[in-house]
Scaffold this active site. Structure first.
Site, PDB file in Angstrom:
ATOM      1  N   CYS A   1      23.643  40.573  46.712  1.00 31.52           N
ATOM      2  CA  CYS A   1      24.173  39.677  47.755  1.00 31.52           C
ATOM      3  C   CYS A   1      25.691  39.835  47.829  1.00 31.52           C
ATOM      4  O   CYS A   1      26.280  39.933  48.920  1.00 31.52           O
ATOM      5  CB  CYS A   1      23.877  38.207  47.429  1.00 31.52           C
ATOM      6  SG  CYS A   1      22.137  37.832  47.296  1.00 31.52           S
ATOM      7  N   LEU A   2      26.325  39.851  46.642  1.00 30.06           N
ATOM      8  CA  LEU A   2      27.793  39.968  46.618  1.00 30.06           C
ATOM      9  C   LEU A   2      28.228  41.271  47.276  1.00 30.06           C
ATOM     10  O   LEU A   2      29.242  41.316  47.977  1.00 30.06           O
ATOM     11  CB  LEU A   2      28.317  39.894  45.183  1.00 30.06           C
ATOM     12  CG  LEU A   2      28.122  38.540  44.476  1.00 30.06           C
ATOM     13  CD1 LEU A   2      28.660  38.603  43.051  1.00 30.06           C
ATOM     14  CD2 LEU A   2      28.792  37.404  45.231  1.00 30.06           C
TER      15      LEU A   2
ATOM     16  N   GLY B   1      61.734  35.434  58.357  1.00 28.43           N
ATOM     17  CA  GLY B   1      62.779  34.555  57.816  1.00 28.43           C
ATOM     18  C   GLY B   1      62.234  33.147  57.589  1.00 28.43           C
ATOM     19  O   GLY B   1      61.104  32.975  57.138  1.00 28.43           O
TER      20      GLY B   1
ATOM     21  N   GLU C   1      34.711  36.966  45.078  1.00 24.53           N
ATOM     22  CA  GLU C   1      33.840  38.140  45.311  1.00 24.53           C
ATOM     23  C   GLU C   1      34.269  39.328  44.457  1.00 24.53           C
ATOM     24  O   GLU C   1      34.279  40.465  44.920  1.00 24.53           O
ATOM     25  CB  GLU C   1      33.880  38.537  46.791  1.00 24.53           C
ATOM     26  CG  GLU C   1      33.342  37.494  47.712  1.00 24.53           C
ATOM     27  CD  GLU C   1      31.826  37.446  47.724  1.00 24.53           C
ATOM     28  OE1 GLU C   1      31.212  38.322  47.103  1.00 24.53           O
ATOM     29  OE2 GLU C   1      31.291  36.524  48.342  1.00 24.53           O
TER      30      GLU C   1
END
Ligand SMILES: Cc1cc2nc3c(=O)[nH]c(=O)nc-3n(C[C@H](O)[C@H](O)[C@H](O)COP(=O)(O)OP(=O)(O)OC[C@H]3O[C@@H](n4cnc5c(N)ncnc54)[C@H](O)[C@@H]3O)c2cc1C
Length: 419
Positions: free
Chosen positions: A249-250, A351, A375
């Site tokens: 899944c990851l 800036g 992840e």
């Protein structure tokens, strides 16, 4: 709100099909028209823009690579372009879609029973139901295999005990994909890791939000608790057999993040370039005329262009069925790092305006810190690539031998010795 013209120094558009460009342009317009007008306010208020969920469902952004249940079954590059454009809007919004698609719909679709699929995929696709993915625990982040959450079979039920932390959409979710150690078989530290579906409102299941976040503020991050939480026997994802399923899944989610990183970088670069051409300092000249500013812009556009090519190549490998987990690691690691560096350089170019949310840069700069860590951290992906090229895994340091503690220098120093 002006339309984003795109960032395409190397004419990478020619590497995309007409359909892919059309998908990209549709999501680009959605981000310009619907996300950008509200996202700074969501980030300030620390709220997930739930009002966008039905439209995201209507655009088929949830589960876009599935080809059943009326979903479009998009190829790897088209799916990646969606993630790129969403993250150009906000990393939190992309996280919402990644979790829903890759971490909830994907495991239900690939490891679930027919009943689980029929019950959840259509509702998750429209956004009528929201999901979350509970893997990380307070003491187990990079090393999820050490998890302490358990699932015990008692009669016709599973009994869950433990806790999960840093869970995207935890309190919003109607269904949680939860990873827990069972007693059957021996894997990891004494039990097989399996996936379970836990529905909102189940007795013994609690969730609460993480407060004090300075990053991904337009995304909900939660803690989940399981206290003798009883779920039916068929709440297990039957085709899960170990931690490898959670890692699969990851991998899906990390693939999308590789594309998302470039989306974030495109937004900060585009903002910095525009600002540098408009901002006048010294002799009525725009700051873009200075070599030091140009060098920053040159670095950004070069790294973005390289990242775009990397994304497209991993996308084509995915479509050809040849994508390996270490290719994904290279994409996630490189492109999120590029986004982080671009946000930093863009902030410098703006800036003082770089620290206010009149411009999207500081939000992206804060968001990318989460993306750099979740992840799989930048360093963990470095180790995955390192293992791929050397064949030597280096995640675990050698076991520490139990030795009597040495006296500290302070304890062993003679009385009166100089400190
Ligand atoms: C906003 C957000 C949303 C998240 N959403 C989810 C979610 O939806 N579901 C979920 O399950 N999790 C989620 N996570 C958790 C995320 O995946 C973890 O934070 C991540 O895996 C890192 O774990 P950790 O924070 O415990 O860090 P640790 O693992 O404690 O790491 C700390 C540091 O040590 C380094 N380190 C660790 N081990 C090694 C090693 N072997 N070699 C070299 N360096 C090492 C790491 O690279 C890092 O720099 C989310 C996190 C965040 C911030």
């Amino acid at each position: 709100m002006s339309r984003f013209p795109g960032v395409d120094f190397l004419d990478v558009d020619t590497l995309l099909t007409e359909e892919e460009r059309m998908v990209r342009d549709t999501i680009r317009a959605f981000v310009d028209d619907k996300v950008k007008p509200i996202i700074e306010e969501c980030h300030r208020d620390g709220r997930t823009p739930l009002e966008l969920v039905p439209e995201m469902g209507a655009l088929n952004l949830f589960g876009a690579s599935i080809s059943e249940y009326g979903l479009p079954g998009l190829g790897g590059v088209a799916y990646g372009l969606i993630m790129q454009e969403l993250e150009r809007g906000d990393s939190g919004l992309r996280s919402f879609v990644s979790v829903q698609s890759s971490l909830v719909m994907y495991p239900i679709y690939d490891f679930g029973s027919q009943e689980q699929k029929d019950k959840w995929i259509p509702r998750l696709a429209t956004g009528e139901a929201i999901g979350c993915f509970g893997l990380t625990e307070p003491d187990f982040g990079s090393n999820p295999g050490g998890m302490r959450t358990t699932a015990r079979k008692v009669g016709n039920e599973w009994v869950l005990n433990g806790s999960k932390q840093w869970i995207t959409n935890g309190t919003l979710a109607d269904v949680a994909v939860v990873w827990a150690k069972t007693e059957d078989g021996a894997s990891g530290n004494g039990g097989k890791i399996r996936g379970f579906l836990v529905e909102k409102g189940t007795p013994g299941f609690t969730s609460s939000d993480q407060h004090g976040k300075f990053s991904l503020r337009a995304s909900t991050t939660s803690e989940l608790g399981f206290h003798d939480c009883r779920i039916p026997a068929d709440a297990i994802l039957p085709k899960t057999t170990g931690l490898k399923n959670a890692l699969m899944c990851l991998n899906q989610a990390r693939y999308g993040i590789a594309w998302g990183g470039i989306g974030s970088a495109m937004e900060t670069y585009h903002t910095a370039l525009h600002y540098a051409k408009e901002r006048i300092q010294f002799n009525g000249q725009p700051i873009a005329c200075h070599q030091l500013v140009q060098e920053k812009l040159a670095w950004m556009i070069t790294e973005i262009s390289k990242g775009q090519l990397l994304s497209i190549q991993i996308g084509r490998l995915k479509e050809a069925g040849r994508l390996k987990h270490f290719h994904i690691s290279m994409g996630k690691r490189n492109n999120v790092w590029v986004a982080r560096e671009c946000a930093k350089l863009a902030r410098e170019i703006l800036g003082a305006n770089g620290i206010v949310d009149d411009y999207p840069v500081i939000r992206h700069m804060l968001n990318i810190e989460s993306v750099y860590t979740y992840e799989g951290t930048h360093d963990i992906h470095g180790l995955i690539i390192g293992e791929a090229v050397t064949g030597i895994p280096s995640f675990n340091a050698p076991e520490r031998a139990e030795k009597p503690a040495k006296p500290t220098p302070a304890e062993s120093a003679p009385v009166g010795a100089a400190r």
